[in-house]
Design a protein around this motif. Structure first.
Motif, PDB file in Angstrom:
ATOM      1  N   THR A   3       0.826  -1.208   0.000  1.00 28.33           N
ATOM      2  CA  THR A   3       0.000   0.000   0.000  1.00 28.33           C
ATOM      3  C   THR A   3       0.859   1.257   0.000  1.00 28.33           C
ATOM      4  O   THR A   3       1.876   1.329   0.699  1.00 28.33           O
ATOM      5  N   LYS A  29       0.055   5.435   0.480  1.00 32.06           N
ATOM      6  CA  LYS A  29      -0.915   6.481   0.739  1.00 32.06           C
ATOM      7  C   LYS A  29      -0.249   7.842   0.547  1.00 32.06           C
ATOM      8  O   LYS A  29       0.849   8.078   1.074  1.00 32.06           O
ATOM      9  N   CYS A  49      -4.856   6.522  -2.273  1.00 38.70           N
ATOM     10  CA  CYS A  49      -4.334   5.252  -1.783  1.00 38.70           C
ATOM     11  C   CYS A  49      -4.223   4.259  -2.934  1.00 38.70           C
ATOM     12  O   CYS A  49      -5.202   3.987  -3.634  1.00 38.70           O
ATOM     13  N   GLU A  94      -3.422   0.364  -3.528  1.00 46.26           N
ATOM     14  CA  GLU A  94      -3.359  -0.891  -2.801  1.00 46.26           C
ATOM     15  C   GLU A  94      -3.051  -2.035  -3.764  1.00 46.26           C
ATOM     16  O   GLU A  94      -2.986  -1.852  -4.980  1.00 46.26           O
TER      17      GLU A  94
END
Length: 310
Positions: A232, A234, A243, A245
């Motif tokens: 991940t 951010k 974000c 992922e």
């Protein structure tokens, strides 16, 4: 247009799981040989023990994809270029910055293509994230990259040796995304490298970055995760939270899913780019992720941790 005839050197997990299927479904390329110390290969594909053996055969080769460990790969690439073959480098492109820089110069002198791949960049979600952030005021970013080394790198003992990168082998994927999507300069400020007593390369690392943003940014890499992997990134802007992922394949902005791409499309896109480069007589070698990794090793504090059987 005739197909580019490609050989693969290094027939391990990444070649089997990604390169072979990508070549099979990509127009404009075909797999004609494997160079490996192993004897297994896809059905009907001949195996050679060295580049010389392949070159001395009656098989025509236009290019070779090097899926060998990074240490020593630059030397192999030079040998391949000397045989008149275009070269694709798995990530990371080499063990040191200087050897890759010199390799770039050598490739330029031959007129052949040298392509350093960063597969995590080849996601539509990553492209969309970069476009979204291009005009945003960046406040900070945080990378969280954790996986089970026994699941993703079984039997790959070279990872733990000097020049094997350790946890930065997957961690550099995150850095390749960050350098693509963050529209301002940043650099390594501090790093902590956690090295198992029986290994040379780190099993985990914490890195902090400084740059043209309001707050420090950070990255946490760990090979010791036993549950689901976490990949991940951010990014906080003045007005939004972005974000990425699932290794860069899922994009969310302010909690809403914007785009999700199947990760198995990365290598198909890589080979499309390789064909384009070869046809246009160009090279593509992005060293930014490798530079950040090298800097983390250069200034990182080393902390010994318990032995680990990887």
């Amino acid at each position: 247009m005739s197909k580019m005839r490609i050989a693969i050197m290094g027939y391990g997990k990444i070649a089997k799981d990604q390169h072979i299927p990508a070549i099979a479904k990509r127009e404009g390329v075909e797999l004609v040989a494997v160079v490996s110390s192993r004897t297994d290969a896809p059905d009907g594909i001949p195996v050679f023990g060295s580049l010389n053996e392949l070159a001395e055969s009656d098989i025509k080769v236009n290019a070779i994809a090097l899926c060998t460990p990074p240490k020593g790969r630059a030397k192999i690439a030079r040998e391949a270029l000397s045989k008149g073959w275009h070269v694709l480098l798995e990530k990371p492109p080499g063990a040191t910055l200087r050897e890759v820089e010199t390799l770039c110069d050598h490739a330029a002198s031959t007129g052949l293509t040298l392509f350093a791949t960063w597969h995590a960049q080849y996601n539509a979600a990553v492209d969309k994230a970069a476009a979204f952030l291009a005009d945003q005021e960046i406040l900070s970013f945080a990378i969280n990259w954790r996986e089970n080394v026994r699941k993703w790198h079984p039997g790959q003992t070279w990872l733990w040796q000097a020049g094997g990168f350790g946890v930065f082998d997957p961690g550099i994927n995150a850095l390749s995304i960050a350098t693509k999507i963050i529209p301002v300069d940043f650099h390594v400020d501090q790093a902590s490298l956690f090295v198992a007593e029986n290994h040379q390369a780190p099993i985990a690392a914490n890195v902090s970055f400084s740059g043209a943003f309001a707050k420090n940014a950070s990255a946490e890499f760990d090979f010791r995760t036993t549950g689901d992997e976490i990949w991940t990134i951010k990014v906080k802007t003045k007005t939004h939270l972005l974000c990425l992922e699932q290794g860069g394949s899922l994009l969310k902005i302010d909690g809403e899913t914007v785009l999700e791409q199947h990760a198995d499309e990365e290598y198909s896109a890589i080979y499309a780019r390789f064909v384009e480069l070869m046809q246009n007589g160009q090279s593509d070698v992005d060293l930014a992720p490798l530079k950040l990794t090298a800097d983390a090793f250069m200034i990182g504090e080393r902390h010994n941790v318990a032995p680990f059987a990887g």
